[in-house]
Design an enzyme around this catalytic site. Structure first.
Site, mmCIF file in Angstrom:
data_model
loop_
_atom_site.group_PDB
_atom_site.id
_atom_site.type_symbol
_atom_site.label_atom_id
_atom_site.label_comp_id
_atom_site.label_asym_id
_atom_site.label_seq_id
_atom_site.Cartn_x
_atom_site.Cartn_y
_atom_site.Cartn_z
ATOM 1 C CG ASP A 24 4.075 -0.402 6.298
ATOM 2 O OD1 ASP A 24 3.391 -1.321 5.784
ATOM 3 O OD2 ASP A 24 3.563 0.596 6.826
ATOM 4 N NE ARG A 32 0.949 2.128 13.402
ATOM 5 C CZ ARG A 32 1.302 3.328 13.821
ATOM 6 N NH1 ARG A 32 1.991 3.459 14.957
ATOM 7 N NH2 ARG A 32 0.967 4.396 13.133
ATOM 8 N NE ARG A 74 9.094 2.975 1.579
ATOM 9 C CZ ARG A 74 8.458 3.855 2.358
ATOM 10 N NH1 ARG A 74 7.145 3.867 2.408
ATOM 11 N NH2 ARG A 74 9.133 4.724 3.081
ATOM 12 C CG ASP A 92 6.621 12.708 0.233
ATOM 13 O OD1 ASP A 92 5.814 12.391 1.129
ATOM 14 O OD2 ASP A 92 6.286 12.813 -0.973
ATOM 15 C CG ASP A 104 2.416 4.041 -8.623
ATOM 16 O OD1 ASP A 104 3.180 3.996 -7.646
ATOM 17 O OD2 ASP A 104 1.200 4.351 -8.541
ATOM 18 C CG LEU A 134 3.158 1.091 -2.306
ATOM 19 C CD1 LEU A 134 2.102 0.625 -1.317
ATOM 20 C CD2 LEU A 134 3.781 2.388 -1.845
ATOM 21 N NE ARG A 175 -0.933 -1.223 7.976
ATOM 22 C CZ ARG A 175 0.242 -0.918 7.438
ATOM 23 N NH1 ARG A 175 0.399 -0.952 6.123
ATOM 24 N NH2 ARG A 175 1.273 -0.604 8.193
#
Length: 355
Positions: free
Chosen positions: A283, A217, A171, A188, A166, A168, A323
């Site tokens: 991202d 953003r 992706r 999803d 698992d 990130l 962030r």
């Protein structure tokens, strides 16, 4: 006795008494009789035509209002998963839909069914990072859905990209045997209507090495941290307030397939480790990577999208601080600020009220 009858009687009498009658005189007399009525007839005809024009115009206006109200009500009521796309299949091979999922099979089913119905979809890949592999029943169901929902003669390829852990970063792993340059990265629980998606694809075709997406953003410079350059991450309300943006999130964005290779094999491993450890900010890492490669801003496509799941990570306490930290840590690893701000956005004029 009417005028016309009187004229005819007088003509007959004249013919008997003196032979003064002639057909030419009778015709002239008849024209004179009708000409006395013509102004009234013309006025009545014009009144009828004017009334008809008014009714036609009122009918057209009413029809226009009904269509526009229905359109607005449909958008307010939410996404209609069975609404077909009227956009023809885009050129240059279409795009590959890359869906990131995590233990939300019901949302995954809706998402796959929707994107299979979009005319530009060439393939659908599901990024699977759960401990257990996807159940065979789920695989069979989704393959059947893709085949049945696709409106094209060429059915999209469908497959799971199964990962052992698992993470990130999964992706953005490279995909073998891709037939398209365009990757549409999507979560999803996010639905982009097919017509909107195909329009964004045409925008991406005009600038295929930048990111083109629906979730903008921004960042801004804040030197309050010990006199050193410090950047703050700005969400949607910051974009709305200042009118500029410098990132589009990969939860709903197009980018070139080459960035999968660059992200996985050429981006600093310290960023991979950071994303893996913090379980966040992949991202932002992709936005920085593309900006660093192009020295250009992304492109925000204006279009309504639908989130069909519950509130995401952005609603959690401390999200903004996390962030901010990601952004500044990544910039320190790059040694520069690659993000480029812009205030331009792409709009499909066919769906706007005014040109």
């Amino acid at each position: 006795m009417s005028t016309l009858i009187g004229i005819r009687d007088a003509a007959a009498s004249s013919d008997v008494n003196g032979g003064l009658y002639s057909p030419a005189k009778e015709k002239a007399a008849i024209r004179g009789a009708y000409s006395s009525r013509s102004p009234l007839l013309l006025r009545r005809a014009r009144q009828l035509l004017s009334a008809t024009k008014v009714k036609v115009l009122l009918g057209l206006c009413t029809l226009f209002i009904v269509v526009m109200v229905n359109s607005k009500l449909s958008s307010l009521m939410g996404w209609n998963p069975h609404y077909p796309s009227s956009v023809s299949s885009p050129s240059r091979g279409g795009y590959t839909v890359l869906i990131n999922t995590w233990k939300r099979n019901s949302l995954l089913k809706q998402s796959v069914a929707h994107y299979a119905s979009c005319s530009g979809t060439d393939a659908i890949h599901v990024v699977w990072s759960e401990t257990d592999p996807p159940p065979e029943t789920l695989k069979a169901y989704l393959k059947k859905v893709v085949f049945s929902k696709s409106q094209a003669a060429h059915k999209p390829n469908f497959r799971f990209d199964i990962n052992q852990e698992d993470n990130l970063n999964n992706r953005f792993r490279p995909i073998e045997e891709l037939r398209t340059d365009a990757i549409f990265s999507i979560d999803d629980d996010v639905i982009v209507p097919c017509a909107t998606l195909n329009f964004a694809f045409t925008v991406w075709q005009s600038a295929p090495f930048t990111m083109v997406g629906f979730v903008p953003r921004t960042h801004r410079l804040d030197r309050a941290k010990n006199g050193d350059a410090y950047y703050k991450y700005g969400g949607w309300w910051s974009v709305w307030w200042i009118g500029t943006y410098s990132m589009v999130l990969s939860k709903a964005a197009f980018f070139h397939r080459k960035y999968l290779e660059i992200y996985t094999h050429k981006m600093p491993s310290s960023i991979h480790e950071y994303v893996s450890r913090e379980r966040n900010c992949e991202d932002i890492a992709m936005s920085l990577l593309v900006a660093n490669a192009t020295s250009a801003p992304p492109i925000w496509v204006k279009g309504k999208i639908y989130e069909i799941g519950s509130s995401g990570i952005s609603s959690l306490k401390g999200h903004s601080d996390a962030r901010n930290k990601c952004l500044n840590d990544f910039i320190s690893l790059y040694g520069t600020m690659p993000l480029v701000s812009t205030n331009a956005k792409a709009v499909d004029a066919r769906h706007e009220w005014f040109w």
